[in-house]
Structure formats: structure tokens, C-alpha cells
Design an enzyme around this catalytic site. Structure first.
Site, PDB file in Angstrom:
ATOM      1  N   THR A  11       0.815  -1.222   0.000  1.00 28.97           N
ATOM      2  CA  THR A  11       0.000   0.000   0.000  1.00 28.97           C
ATOM      3  C   THR A  11       0.849   1.274   0.000  1.00 28.97           C
ATOM      4  OG1 THR A  11      -0.111  -0.150   2.402  1.00 28.97           O
ATOM      5  CG2 THR A  11      -1.967  -1.087   1.166  1.00 28.97           C
ATOM      6  N   CYS A 127      17.802   4.351  -4.281  1.00 27.85           N
ATOM      7  CA  CYS A 127      17.375   5.003  -5.526  1.00 27.85           C
ATOM      8  C   CYS A 127      18.425   5.949  -6.109  1.00 27.85           C
ATOM      9  CB  CYS A 127      16.070   5.755  -5.306  1.00 27.85           C
ATOM     10  SG  CYS A 127      16.003   6.685  -3.765  1.00 27.85           S
ATOM     11  N   SER A 157       8.982  12.112  -2.567  1.00 25.45           N
ATOM     12  CA  SER A 157       8.393  10.759  -2.588  1.00 25.45           C
ATOM     13  C   SER A 157       9.406   9.693  -2.197  1.00 25.45           C
ATOM     14  CB  SER A 157       7.777  10.448  -3.950  1.00 25.45           C
ATOM     15  OG  SER A 157       8.677  10.770  -4.984  1.00 25.45           O
ATOM     16  N   HIS A 240      14.498  12.017  -8.766  1.00 30.22           N
ATOM     17  CA  HIS A 240      15.712  12.570  -8.161  1.00 30.22           C
ATOM     18  C   HIS A 240      16.607  13.119  -9.281  1.00 30.22           C
ATOM     19  CE1 HIS A 240      14.484  10.916  -4.450  1.00 30.22           C
ATOM     20  NE2 HIS A 240      15.351   9.935  -4.285  1.00 30.22           N
TER      21      HIS A 240
HETATM   22  C1  11C Z   1      15.171   8.912  -0.120  1.00 29.54           C
HETATM   23  N1  11C Z   1      16.857   7.447  -1.058  1.00 29.54           N
HETATM   24  O1  11C Z   1      15.041   9.493  -1.209  1.00 29.54           O
HETATM   25  C2  11C Z   1      15.874   7.592  -0.020  1.00 29.54           C
HETATM   26  C3  11C Z   1      14.837   6.526   0.009  1.00 29.54           C
HETATM   27  O2  11C Z   1      17.824   3.143   1.429  1.00 29.54           O
HETATM   28  O3  11C Z   1      16.179   2.515   0.214  1.00 29.54           O
HETATM   29  C4  11C Z   1      15.365   5.115  -0.064  1.00 29.54           C
HETATM   30  C5  11C Z   1      16.015   4.653   1.184  1.00 29.54           C
HETATM   31  C6  11C Z   1      16.716   3.353   0.935  1.00 29.54           C
HETATM   32  O4  11C Z   1      14.735   9.344   0.935  1.00 29.54           O
END
Ligand code: 11C
Length: 335
Positions: A11, A127, A157, A240
Site C-alpha cells: 500500500t 534510488c 516521494s 531525483h
Molecule cells: C530517499 N533514497 O530518497 C531515499 C529513500 O535506502 O532505500 C530510499 C532509502 C533506501 O529518501
């Protein structure tokens, strides 16, 4: 052949994207089990023309599951090993297992063959790391990368659904002259940026910054690549962006770099300054490719290159990459 698939965290922001991408890519799903916290159990979720009821994640829920896609978060530490023990191959989007030497850390455009070494769990990288290594790989192959200096501009996000709502609410509240009370982020994110993602760790770098350093070396199979990162949250909903400065062993011109990037898998080069063409979150969201632009030689050093890398971090940075790993498991017959 079709497979019994579980999606853990179904979800949430990444979980929803996982379901969308499984359907979009016609993943061979025999049965689908959407799992989440007790709080979300009972919710109805549409998938492939049917509706499924979300179940609470328990150890027993993984019996009979072939592939378990974990969206990330605390469920991974709690249930990933249990799921693997019960026979599922886990693709895990959390940071819990990424640096475990027994766990492959895979970006299909970079190190696809590593999935073959799995012992029940395969980790999906962070990411911001995924989109960077997709763009670094062709440059590394062409000119061997010595050092990377990266600054990120990360969408809200990345911090989940509540973070998306927080940005929307703050924009409204500020427009109405109200005071905002930050909940997810440590400060107001609307009309601001925050140079702090995840917790602070060694040498006053954040964990997000260390992930970019350590995961890059593991995925690229090269501990000699030096990486230093500054990660920043910006008031963008999705995608990003990264300013990436690269020093290479051999000279690579901007022209050559554009060529190798354009012919690499998973990349779209969008780089025509005169036509004002460069990647932006506005146009990269809901796409699976990594967009690279602003490719220039770094005039301050002998063998240097600058580029601007943008990708939808919920898709390529998380869900798409995880589903691609699951597809590799089928391709290499290692389920
Ligand atoms: C963010 N990169 O944008 C992080 C989210 O280690 O999988 C992912 C956190 C991770 O906040």
C-alpha cells in the site's frame, strides 16, 4: 511458467509502483499476495483486472510464494530471511542487506549476472545510487572512473507517501498564511531544501551519502572508485536529480561521453543546450529510463566530465529495478 508473487508493503509509495509495473510488464503472475502492516490489512487493491485484499505480513504468508518483492522499510529486517527460508526468492528494496557479502546488489544494466549468486535474497540498491551507476557504467567502461563527486536533489516521494502529503499540505498552508508544523522532514520542505537525508553517520556524512559511496563500489565491482556525496531533499514530488562530476583515468571528450551514454541500456541522452533540452523531474517522472544531459568536460582538471542525471526514483530507483531483477531470475533460471 507463472509464479506466485508476494508484494510486501503493497500500500506504500514503492509498493503501489511495484504492482503497477508488474502489470505493465506482463510479469508472469500465477497468484498475487499483497502484504502490508496490520493497519492496512483488509484494504482492497486492484491488479490486472481483479481486486485483491491486503493481508497482514506474517511468516506463514510466504509459504508457497516463489518471488517476494519487499518495497522497503522495517518489514525487510523482520521477514525477508523468514521468506527466503520458506522458499521464496526475495528482492529487497530496503538497506538492510545491501552490503552483506552473501547478498547480490543488482542494477540490471550494470551487473545482471550477479543475480546468479543469490542465496535467497537479492538487494535492490538505494534510488540515488541506481540512477547514478546506470550513467557511470558506460563512462567507466570507456575511460575508467577514478573519482566521483555527486550532489543530489531528491524528491519528497523518496521518503514515502506521507512525505508527498506533507509537501502538498505545507504549500497550501503557506499560501493561506498559516504556520507549518513539519512531521516527516526535520524542517519545512515547501519553498525550502534540506541538506539532510536519512540519519547522520561517520564523519558527519548522512547514511544516504554513505549508501552512494559503498553501494557504487559493490555494484561496479571496483573498490578503487572514490565517491563523495552530498544528498539534499528538494520540494519536488517525483524524480531525483544529480549533479555528477567524474574524474577518469583516460581522457573522454564530451562528444565521446554522449556517444557511449546514448548507446548504453536504460539511458536517454537529453542534451541540446541551444534548444534548452536537458533532463528535469517535470518530464522524467513515470518513465523507466535514466535521463542524462548537461554533459560537459570539466575545465578544472585534465580528465574530467560533468553530467546531470535525472530519473523517476520510484520507478527505476526502486520498483522497476526490482521487477527487472525478478525478470532476470526467470531469464537465468535461478528461482
Ligand atoms: C530517499 N533514497 O530518497 C531515499 C529513500 O535506502 O532505500 C530510499 C532509502 C533506501 O529518501
Amino acid at each position: 511458467k507463472k509464479f506466485n508473487v508476494a508484494v510486501v508493503g503493497a500500500t506504500g509509495a514503492v509498493g503501489q509502483e511495484l504492482l503497477k509495473i508488474l502489470a505493465e510488464r506482463n510479469f508472469p503472475v500465477k497468484s498475487l499476495k499483497p502484504l502490508a502492516t496490520q493497519r492496512s490489512a483488509g484494504k482492497q487493491i486492484p491488479f490486472g483486472g481483479n481486486t485483491y485484499t491486503v493481508e497482514a505480513t506474517t511468516a506463514q504468508a510466504f509459504d508457497g510464494v516463489d518471488i517476494a518483492l519487499f518495497a522497503g522499510g522495517s518489514a525487510s529486517k523482520e521477514f525477508a530471511i523468514e521468506a527466503a527460508t520458506r522458499g521464496a526468492v526475495v528482492v529487497d528494496n530496503s538497506s538492510a542487506f545491501r552490503m552483506d557479502p552473501k547478498v547480490p546488489l543488482v542494477v540490471p544494466e550494470v551487473n545482471p549476472e550477479d543475480v546468479k549468486n543469490h542465496q535467497g535474497i537479492i538487494a535492490n540498491p538505494n534510488c540515488s545510487t541506481i540512477q547514478m551507476v546506470v550513467a557511470l557504467k558506460p563512462i567507466h567502461d570507456a575511460a575508467k572512473i577514478k573519482r566521483v563527486v555527486v550532489s543530489t536533489y531528491q524528491a519528497v516521494s523518496g521518503a514515502g507517501k506521507e512525505a508527498i502529503d506533507e509537501l502538498t499540505e505545507q504549500v497550501k498552508e503557506l499560501a493561506e498564511g498559516k504556520e507549518v508544523v513539519p512531521k516527516v522532514f526535520p524542517y519545512q520542505i515547501a519553498f525550502n531544501l534540506i541538506p539532510h537525508i536519512d540519519v547522520f553517520a561517520d564523519m558527519d556524512y548522512t547514511k544516504e551519502e554513505w549508501k552512494m559511496v559503498n553501494e557504487t563500489k559493490k555494484i561496479m565491482h571496483d573498490d578503487s572508485i572514490q565517491v563523495t556525496a552530498t544528498t539534499v531533499r528538494v520540494p519536488v514530488y517525483r524524480s531525483h536529480s544529480e549533479s555528477v562530476n567524474i574524474e577518469t583515468e583516460r581522457k573522454i571528450t564530451a562528444e565521446e561521453a554522449k556517444k557511449v551514454l546514448a548507446s548504453a541500456p536504460g539511458i536517454i541522452v537529453l542534451d541540446d543546450p541551444r534548444e534548452k533540452k536537458y533532463p528535469m523531474p517535470l518530464f522524467t517522472s513515470d518513465r523507466d529510463e535514466v535521463f542524462v544531459g548537461r554533459i560537459r568536460e570539466d575545465n578544472s582538471i585534465e580528465n574530467g566530465l560533468n553530467m546531470w542525471v535525472v530519473a523517476d526514483q520510484l520507478r527505476k530507483g526502486a520498483a522497476t529495478n526490482a521487477v527487472q531483477i525478478a525478470e532476470l531470475l526467470i531469464k537465468y533460471n535461478c528461482l
